[in-house]
Design a protein around this motif. Sequence first.
Motif, PDB file in Angstrom:
ATOM      1  N   MET A   1       0.852  -1.185   0.000  1.00  7.38           N
ATOM      2  CA  MET A   1       0.000   0.000   0.000  1.00  7.38           C
ATOM      3  C   MET A   1       0.885   1.232   0.000  1.00  7.38           C
ATOM      4  SD  MET A   1      -3.318   0.539   0.151  1.00  7.38           S
ATOM      5  CE  MET A   1      -4.453   1.895   0.427  1.00  7.38           C
ATOM      6  N   THR A   2       0.521   2.260  -0.771  1.00 10.32           N
ATOM      7  CA  THR A   2       1.323   3.473  -0.853  1.00 10.32           C
ATOM      8  C   THR A   2       0.693   4.598  -0.033  1.00 10.32           C
ATOM      9  OG1 THR A   2       0.140   4.323  -2.800  1.00 10.32           O
ATOM     10  CG2 THR A   2       2.035   2.850  -3.196  1.00 10.32           C
ATOM     11  N   ARG A   3       1.493   5.640   0.226  1.00  5.25           N
ATOM     12  CA  ARG A   3       0.981   6.806   0.950  1.00  5.25           C
ATOM     13  C   ARG A   3      -0.171   7.449   0.185  1.00  5.25           C
ATOM     14  NH1 ARG A   3       5.126   8.986   4.549  1.00  5.25           N
ATOM     15  NH2 ARG A   3       4.168  11.038   4.380  1.00  5.25           N
ATOM     16  N   GLN A   4       0.023   7.594  -1.136  1.00  5.32           N
ATOM     17  CA  GLN A   4      -1.005   8.225  -1.959  1.00  5.32           C
ATOM     18  C   GLN A   4      -2.291   7.401  -1.963  1.00  5.32           C
ATOM     19  OE1 GLN A   4       2.111   7.618  -2.870  1.00  5.32           O
ATOM     20  NE2 GLN A   4       3.050   9.603  -3.309  1.00  5.32           N
ATOM     21  N   GLY A   5      -2.114   6.078  -2.025  1.00  6.70           N
ATOM     22  CA  GLY A   5      -3.271   5.190  -2.025  1.00  6.70           C
ATOM     23  C   GLY A   5      -4.057   5.296  -0.731  1.00  6.70           C
ATOM     24  N   PHE A   6      -3.351   5.322   0.394  1.00  3.86           N
ATOM     25  CA  PHE A   6      -4.052   5.419   1.672  1.00  3.86           C
ATOM     26  C   PHE A   6      -4.694   6.791   1.850  1.00  3.86           C
ATOM     27  CE2 PHE A   6      -4.189   6.308   6.267  1.00  3.86           C
ATOM     28  CZ  PHE A   6      -5.110   5.328   6.622  1.00  3.86           C
ATOM     29  N   TRP A   7      -4.013   7.834   1.372  1.00  3.11           N
ATOM     30  CA  TRP A   7      -4.570   9.189   1.467  1.00  3.11           C
ATOM     31  C   TRP A   7      -5.929   9.250   0.766  1.00  3.11           C
ATOM     32  CZ3 TRP A   7      -1.886  13.615   3.498  1.00  3.11           C
ATOM     33  CH2 TRP A   7      -2.564  14.813   3.342  1.00  3.11           C
ATOM     34  N   LYS A   8      -5.993   8.664  -0.428  1.00  5.67           N
ATOM     35  CA  LYS A   8      -7.253   8.646  -1.177  1.00  5.67           C
ATOM     36  C   LYS A   8      -8.331   7.883  -0.423  1.00  5.67           C
ATOM     37  CE  LYS A   8      -5.152   9.022  -5.790  1.00  5.67           C
ATOM     38  NZ  LYS A   8      -4.908   8.323  -7.066  1.00  5.67           N
ATOM     39  N   VAL A   9      -7.958   6.759   0.152  1.00  8.18           N
ATOM     40  CA  VAL A   9      -8.903   5.954   0.930  1.00  8.18           C
ATOM     41  C   VAL A   9      -9.452   6.767   2.093  1.00  8.18           C
ATOM     42  CG1 VAL A   9      -9.061   4.003   2.548  1.00  8.18           C
ATOM     43  CG2 VAL A   9      -7.966   3.700   0.319  1.00  8.18           C
ATOM     44  N   LEU A  10      -8.567   7.443   2.825  1.00  4.11           N
ATOM     45  CA  LEU A  10      -8.972   8.207   4.003  1.00  4.11           C
ATOM     46  C   LEU A  10      -9.905   9.356   3.627  1.00  4.11           C
ATOM     47  CD1 LEU A  10      -8.558   8.397   7.059  1.00  4.11           C
ATOM     48  CD2 LEU A  10      -6.618   9.923   6.625  1.00  4.11           C
ATOM     49  N   LYS A  11      -9.578  10.071   2.567  1.00  2.00           N
ATOM     50  CA  LYS A  11     -10.415  11.194   2.133  1.00  2.00           C
ATOM     51  C   LYS A  11     -11.798  10.706   1.699  1.00  2.00           C
ATOM     52  CE  LYS A  11      -8.745  14.646  -0.202  1.00  2.00           C
ATOM     53  NZ  LYS A  11      -8.082  15.477  -1.227  1.00  2.00           N
ATOM     54  N   ALA A  12     -11.834   9.591   0.989  1.00  2.00           N
ATOM     55  CA  ALA A  12     -13.116   9.048   0.523  1.00  2.00           C
ATOM     56  C   ALA A  12     -13.979   8.594   1.696  1.00  2.00           C
ATOM     57  CB  ALA A  12     -12.869   7.886  -0.435  1.00  2.00           C
ATOM     58  N   LEU A  13     -13.371   7.954   2.682  1.00  3.64           N
ATOM     59  CA  LEU A  13     -14.114   7.485   3.850  1.00  3.64           C
ATOM     60  C   LEU A  13     -14.654   8.659   4.657  1.00  3.64           C
ATOM     61  CD1 LEU A  13     -11.866   4.525   5.062  1.00  3.64           C
ATOM     62  CD2 LEU A  13     -14.182   4.366   4.144  1.00  3.64           C
ATOM     63  N   ALA A  14     -13.829   9.689   4.830  1.00  5.77           N
ATOM     64  CA  ALA A  14     -14.270  10.872   5.579  1.00  5.77           C
ATOM     65  C   ALA A  14     -15.461  11.533   4.891  1.00  5.77           C
ATOM     66  CB  ALA A  14     -13.111  11.861   5.718  1.00  5.77           C
ATOM     67  N   LYS A  15     -15.367  11.639   3.577  1.00  2.00           N
ATOM     68  CA  LYS A  15     -16.458  12.248   2.818  1.00  2.00           C
ATOM     69  C   LYS A  15     -17.728  11.431   2.933  1.00  2.00           C
ATOM     70  CE  LYS A  15     -17.578  14.026  -1.796  1.00  2.00           C
ATOM     71  NZ  LYS A  15     -17.092  14.179  -3.202  1.00  2.00           N
ATOM     72  N   SER A  16     -17.592  10.110   2.867  1.00  2.00           N
ATOM     73  CA  SER A  16     -18.769   9.238   2.933  1.00  2.00           C
ATOM     74  C   SER A  16     -19.448   9.298   4.310  1.00  2.00           C
ATOM     75  CB  SER A  16     -18.380   7.792   2.620  1.00  2.00           C
ATOM     76  OG  SER A  16     -17.589   7.232   3.663  1.00  2.00           O
ATOM     77  N   GLN A  17     -18.675   9.664   5.340  1.00  2.00           N
ATOM     78  CA  GLN A  17     -19.225   9.749   6.692  1.00  2.00           C
ATOM     79  C   GLN A  17     -19.640  11.172   7.050  1.00  2.00           C
ATOM     80  OE1 GLN A  17     -19.968   7.204   8.583  1.00  2.00           O
ATOM     81  NE2 GLN A  17     -19.123   5.746   7.114  1.00  2.00           N
ATOM     82  N   GLY A  18     -19.579  12.070   6.083  1.00  2.00           N
ATOM     83  CA  GLY A  18     -20.031  13.437   6.311  1.00  2.00           C
ATOM     84  C   GLY A  18     -19.103  14.271   7.172  1.00  2.00           C
ATOM     85  N   ILE A  19     -17.813  13.893   7.232  1.00  2.00           N
ATOM     86  CA  ILE A  19     -16.831  14.662   8.001  1.00  2.00           C
ATOM     87  C   ILE A  19     -16.276  15.753   7.097  1.00  2.00           C
ATOM     88  CG2 ILE A  19     -14.641  14.568   9.261  1.00  2.00           C
ATOM     89  CD1 ILE A  19     -15.279  11.625   9.874  1.00  2.00           C
ATOM     90  N   VAL A  20     -16.488  16.999   7.477  1.00  2.00           N
ATOM     91  CA  VAL A  20     -16.134  18.113   6.591  1.00  2.00           C
ATOM     92  C   VAL A  20     -14.697  18.576   6.776  1.00  2.00           C
ATOM     93  CG1 VAL A  20     -18.495  18.942   6.394  1.00  2.00           C
ATOM     94  CG2 VAL A  20     -17.056  19.789   8.255  1.00  2.00           C
TER      95      VAL A  20
END
Length: 295
Positions: free
Chosen positions: A216-235
Amino acid sequence: MKDAVQDFIHFLKIEKGLADNSISSYQRDLKQYITFMKEQEQLTNIEEIERHHIRSFLSELHLQGKSSASISRMISTIRSFHQFIVREYQVTHDASLHIEKPKTERQLPKVLSNPEVERLLNIEGDKPIDLRNKAMIETLYATGLRISELLALKVDDLHLLMGFVRVFGKGGKERIIPLGRHAQHAIQQYVDEARPILLKKNKNDALFLNHRGNNMTRQGFWKVLKALAKSQGIVKEITPHMLRHSFATHLLENGADLRAVQEMLGHSDISTTQIYTHVSKSRLKDIYKDYHPRA
């Protein structure tokens, strides 16, 4: 100049044992520094650099709008580099002497609230990627690892029955960090059910894998984290390091010993850890303001 930079980078890698990210930072800074000396000051030899040349370079950084923190880091790089060439190249003077760093205000780290953490960890689904994402975020919040440390974990670093993970931090320094029961469960489920599917037929001892079975890469995890935050309504603009900050702050808010938190974070200087006590005090003020009837 090019040879001096290469020798310095080799020194940092072999003798100082710095991490790849630190090496890359030094390389970027020195490339910018040496380019300025060659193109703007018309210097061809490292011995020709004088204090006024360095000050001209720093003035240029100011004009470019660089922050005080960035300029301070650059000065640290320049100092280390000149100290090295004085030692190794028999240069008669250190041009970086008495170059003062700009005063910087230490910013308090941004953290997630407990409800925000709970929402972020509310990952549903039983696909291999879902289980991996759950395990990675649970591990980050449970241990306060740097993202580079998380991605460097190997399967053999896990000791789930004992409830801890072994980590190699900056400079290869080893530390042992406890795992909470939620992280243990998430990691165990990922290792049993998801990792073999992601691994496919590859041979890879890295703990966390991408869908191709590679690290897993830093960029890959960053994308995962941003997508999860957005899906949970964290602004909030969430970063992997924010989970590290939240780990330390929440421990101290609940009465953890500062020295213990320092050990788990892998800080060599306790003053670095003390920044989180200021965050806790700031949080207490917010709570007081929100709930006290005469605040």
